[in-house]
Write a protein that holds these residues in place. Structure first.
Motif, PDB file in Angstrom:
ATOM      1  N   ALA A   1      18.547 114.230 -85.314  1.00 17.59           N
ATOM      2  CA  ALA A   1      17.346 114.608 -84.569  1.00 17.59           C
ATOM      3  C   ALA A   1      17.347 116.496 -84.734  1.00 17.59           C
ATOM      4  O   ALA A   1      16.492 117.158 -84.784  1.00 17.59           O
ATOM      5  CB  ALA A   1      17.460 114.504 -83.092  1.00 17.59           C
ATOM      6  N   GLU A   2      18.631 116.977 -84.634  1.00 16.21           N
ATOM      7  CA  GLU A   2      19.045 118.388 -84.752  1.00 16.21           C
ATOM      8  C   GLU A   2      18.326 118.981 -85.905  1.00 16.21           C
ATOM      9  O   GLU A   2      17.750 120.016 -86.039  1.00 16.21           O
ATOM     10  CB  GLU A   2      20.134 118.955 -84.230  1.00 16.21           C
ATOM     11  CG  GLU A   2      20.455 120.533 -84.157  1.00 16.21           C
ATOM     12  CD  GLU A   2      22.111 120.676 -84.048  1.00 16.21           C
ATOM     13  OE1 GLU A   2      22.240 121.948 -84.128  1.00 16.21           O
ATOM     14  OE2 GLU A   2      22.724 119.730 -83.878  1.00 16.21           O
ATOM     15  N   PHE A   3      18.566 118.220 -87.097  1.00 17.17           N
ATOM     16  CA  PHE A   3      18.392 118.938 -88.347  1.00 17.17           C
ATOM     17  C   PHE A   3      16.607 118.918 -88.431  1.00 17.17           C
ATOM     18  O   PHE A   3      16.015 119.659 -88.666  1.00 17.17           O
ATOM     19  CB  PHE A   3      18.761 117.895 -89.430  1.00 17.17           C
ATOM     20  CG  PHE A   3      18.151 118.316 -90.758  1.00 17.17           C
ATOM     21  CD1 PHE A   3      18.887 119.381 -91.663  1.00 17.17           C
ATOM     22  CD2 PHE A   3      17.129 117.774 -91.398  1.00 17.17           C
ATOM     23  CE1 PHE A   3      18.374 119.478 -92.743  1.00 17.17           C
ATOM     24  CE2 PHE A   3      16.534 118.007 -92.649  1.00 17.17           C
ATOM     25  CZ  PHE A   3      17.303 118.844 -93.353  1.00 17.17           C
ATOM     26  N   ARG A   4      16.057 117.577 -87.908  1.00 17.79           N
ATOM     27  CA  ARG A   4      14.567 117.592 -88.051  1.00 17.79           C
ATOM     28  C   ARG A   4      13.749 118.694 -87.275  1.00 17.79           C
ATOM     29  O   ARG A   4      12.940 119.372 -87.506  1.00 17.79           O
ATOM     30  CB  ARG A   4      13.996 116.142 -87.381  1.00 17.79           C
ATOM     31  CG  ARG A   4      14.545 115.187 -88.200  1.00 17.79           C
ATOM     32  CD  ARG A   4      14.275 113.728 -87.788  1.00 17.79           C
ATOM     33  NE  ARG A   4      13.175 113.486 -87.643  1.00 17.79           N
ATOM     34  CZ  ARG A   4      12.145 112.884 -88.482  1.00 17.79           C
ATOM     35  NH1 ARG A   4      12.500 112.394 -89.602  1.00 17.79           N
ATOM     36  NH2 ARG A   4      10.850 112.512 -88.287  1.00 17.79           N
ATOM     37  N   LEU A   5      14.435 119.177 -86.146  1.00 14.93           N
ATOM     38  CA  LEU A   5      14.059 120.164 -85.154  1.00 14.93           C
ATOM     39  C   LEU A   5      14.065 121.612 -85.803  1.00 14.93           C
ATOM     40  O   LEU A   5      13.467 122.371 -85.412  1.00 14.93           O
ATOM     41  CB  LEU A   5      14.648 120.023 -83.702  1.00 14.93           C
ATOM     42  CG  LEU A   5      14.272 119.279 -82.931  1.00 14.93           C
ATOM     43  CD1 LEU A   5      15.011 118.994 -81.694  1.00 14.93           C
ATOM     44  CD2 LEU A   5      12.768 119.476 -82.402  1.00 14.93           C
ATOM     45  N   LYS A   6      15.238 121.757 -86.293  1.00 12.53           N
ATOM     46  CA  LYS A   6      15.531 123.162 -86.990  1.00 12.53           C
ATOM     47  C   LYS A   6      15.291 123.587 -88.523  1.00 12.53           C
ATOM     48  O   LYS A   6      14.957 124.722 -88.676  1.00 12.53           O
ATOM     49  CB  LYS A   6      17.111 123.112 -86.904  1.00 12.53           C
ATOM     50  CG  LYS A   6      17.589 123.475 -85.384  1.00 12.53           C
ATOM     51  CD  LYS A   6      19.092 123.454 -85.604  1.00 12.53           C
ATOM     52  CE  LYS A   6      19.768 124.829 -85.968  1.00 12.53           C
ATOM     53  NZ  LYS A   6      20.865 125.270 -85.768  1.00 12.53           N
TER      54      LYS A   6
ATOM     55  N   LEU B   1      20.610 112.517 -92.974  1.00  9.47           N
ATOM     56  CA  LEU B   1      20.410 113.967 -92.426  1.00  9.47           C
ATOM     57  C   LEU B   1      18.968 114.012 -92.087  1.00  9.47           C
ATOM     58  O   LEU B   1      18.607 114.551 -90.944  1.00  9.47           O
ATOM     59  CB  LEU B   1      20.884 114.945 -93.521  1.00  9.47           C
ATOM     60  CG  LEU B   1      20.895 116.448 -93.051  1.00  9.47           C
ATOM     61  CD1 LEU B   1      21.618 116.559 -91.854  1.00  9.47           C
ATOM     62  CD2 LEU B   1      21.074 117.220 -93.988  1.00  9.47           C
ATOM     63  N   VAL B   2      18.087 113.686 -93.106  1.00 12.36           N
ATOM     64  CA  VAL B   2      16.546 114.044 -92.922  1.00 12.36           C
ATOM     65  C   VAL B   2      15.900 113.171 -91.923  1.00 12.36           C
ATOM     66  O   VAL B   2      15.077 113.599 -91.033  1.00 12.36           O
ATOM     67  CB  VAL B   2      15.957 114.021 -94.446  1.00 12.36           C
ATOM     68  CG1 VAL B   2      14.541 114.387 -94.287  1.00 12.36           C
ATOM     69  CG2 VAL B   2      16.571 115.205 -95.326  1.00 12.36           C
TER      70      VAL B   2
ATOM     71  N   THR C   1      31.967 109.644 -93.553  1.00 12.10           N
ATOM     72  CA  THR C   1      30.870 108.848 -93.469  1.00 12.10           C
ATOM     73  C   THR C   1      29.407 109.599 -93.461  1.00 12.10           C
ATOM     74  O   THR C   1      29.804 110.658 -93.586  1.00 12.10           O
ATOM     75  CB  THR C   1      30.934 107.960 -91.980  1.00 12.10           C
ATOM     76  OG1 THR C   1      30.807 109.087 -90.769  1.00 12.10           O
ATOM     77  CG2 THR C   1      32.212 107.160 -91.723  1.00 12.10           C
ATOM     78  N   ALA C   2      28.441 109.127 -93.305  1.00  8.84           N
ATOM     79  CA  ALA C   2      27.299 109.700 -93.293  1.00  8.84           C
ATOM     80  C   ALA C   2      27.018 110.453 -91.966  1.00  8.84           C
ATOM     81  O   ALA C   2      26.488 111.745 -92.281  1.00  8.84           O
ATOM     82  CB  ALA C   2      26.088 108.493 -93.386  1.00  8.84           C
TER      83      ALA C   2
END
Length: 324
Positions: free
Chosen positions: A139-144, A134-135, A99-100
């Protein structure tokens, strides 16, 4: 790239709990994301970039993530990889549903591993729903991470002609035989790798072909191949519509590279020159600026006002002037 990982000291005031200011001051790691409809050359561009920058590639194609059916899913070959490490490519059980959310989890682990080795993660693949998850929603991706989007675009009529020819080449390479090996009359075409274009379309041929006469077999197979081409073209249209919607969200850092001329010249020796001129070269300059804030590229961007910022191809005249 190691400079992106500087850690700020703890801040301490008498009588106040110690505050870790790292999340506030830590610079984000960087990631390049290559998008485009099926057949536009996303894998080629990502590998080109990974041979010019210290980088590794993370697959975001929802069919190529599964093991098997390498021809059907058009996975890059070992030779095409040119020694560039690839992640999330052919790793998942073909009968499971990836899944996504699964993609976000595994892609995050891969990106962290790549960044920890001071290398650039390049995410490439045609599954825009994975990229959007992802984008936009992780949330973790957006922060890092800070993103640079490269959009390889080709005029739809030209692309449709190319993907039709590509299906013929895939058939010649053994697509039908590959699907035949995993054919199961009880299989669920809504799960796992069997959702891939090229598998459901051959169901009738594989069910009836064994008992049909040669003329009937040829007719059924011809119809199946035509359906594969039709569905691939429809997929390209849907992907382009999705990218247009994503572009409206990310246009501040999405760069469109028009590869139509490359595909028009694909039968000639000029195709590679056109690719370098219109796609690989401009992309390298965009990524260089993104990673290192190269002043020469800033000149290109300001020279052409907002055009390149909102995603228009970087003009070759400006590139030539900046790189002399």
């Amino acid at each position: 790239m190691a400079a992106c990982k500087q850690v700020q000291p703890l801040v301490n005031f008498p009588g106040v709990p110690v505050l870790n200011m790292e999340p506030l001051f830590r610079r984000k790691d960087k990631v390049v994301i290559v998008v485009g409809a099926t057949g536009t050359g996303k894998s080629r561009l990502s590998i080109d970039l990974a041979t010019r920058f210290p980088a590794e590639i993370i697959n975001s194609d929802k069919m190529q993530v599964y093991k098997g059916l390498d021809i059907v899913t058009n996975k890059v070959t070992e030779e095409e990889c040119r020694g560039v490490p690839h992640h999330l490519l052919g790793i998942v059980d073909p009968n499971s549903n990836f899944t996504a959310n699964d993609f976000c989890h595994h892609a995050s682990l891969a990106m962290e591993s790549v960044a920890d080795r001071d290398r650039l993660p390049i995410i490439a693949g045609g599954s825009n729903s994975y990229i959007a998850a992802l984008v936009n929603h992780h949330a973790e991706f957006r922060l890092k991470y800070e993103c640079c989007f490269l959009w390889v675009d080709v005029s739809l009529p030209v692309l449709h002609s190319f993907v039709s020819d590509r299906v013929d080449r895939m058939v010649e390479a053994g697509l039908v035989e590959e699907v035949m090996k995993m054919f199961d009359p009880r299989a669920d075409y809504s799960r796992g790798i069997r959702r891939a274009i090229g598998v459901p379309e051959l169901d009738k041929y594989l069910r009836e072909g064994a008992t049909a006469d040669e003329r009937t077999r040829a007719r059924i197979l011809k119809a199946a191949i035509a359906k594969i081409k039709e569905n691939t073209c429809m997929l390209a249209c849907r992907q382009l519509q999705k990218i247009d919607r994503l572009h409206s969200q990310w246009e501040w850092n999405m760069h469109r590279l028009d590869a139509t001329e490359v595909f028009l010249k694909r039968s000639s020796q000029e195709a590679d020159e056109a690719w370098e001129k219109l796609v690989a070269g401009p992309s390298s300059i965009i990524v260089n600026q993104f990673l290192y804030n190269d002043d020469r590229v800033g000149t290109i961007m300001s020279h052409e006002a907002a055009a390149a910022v909102i995603g228009a191809p970087v003009p070759m005249a400006a590139i030539a002037a900046a790189t002399r």
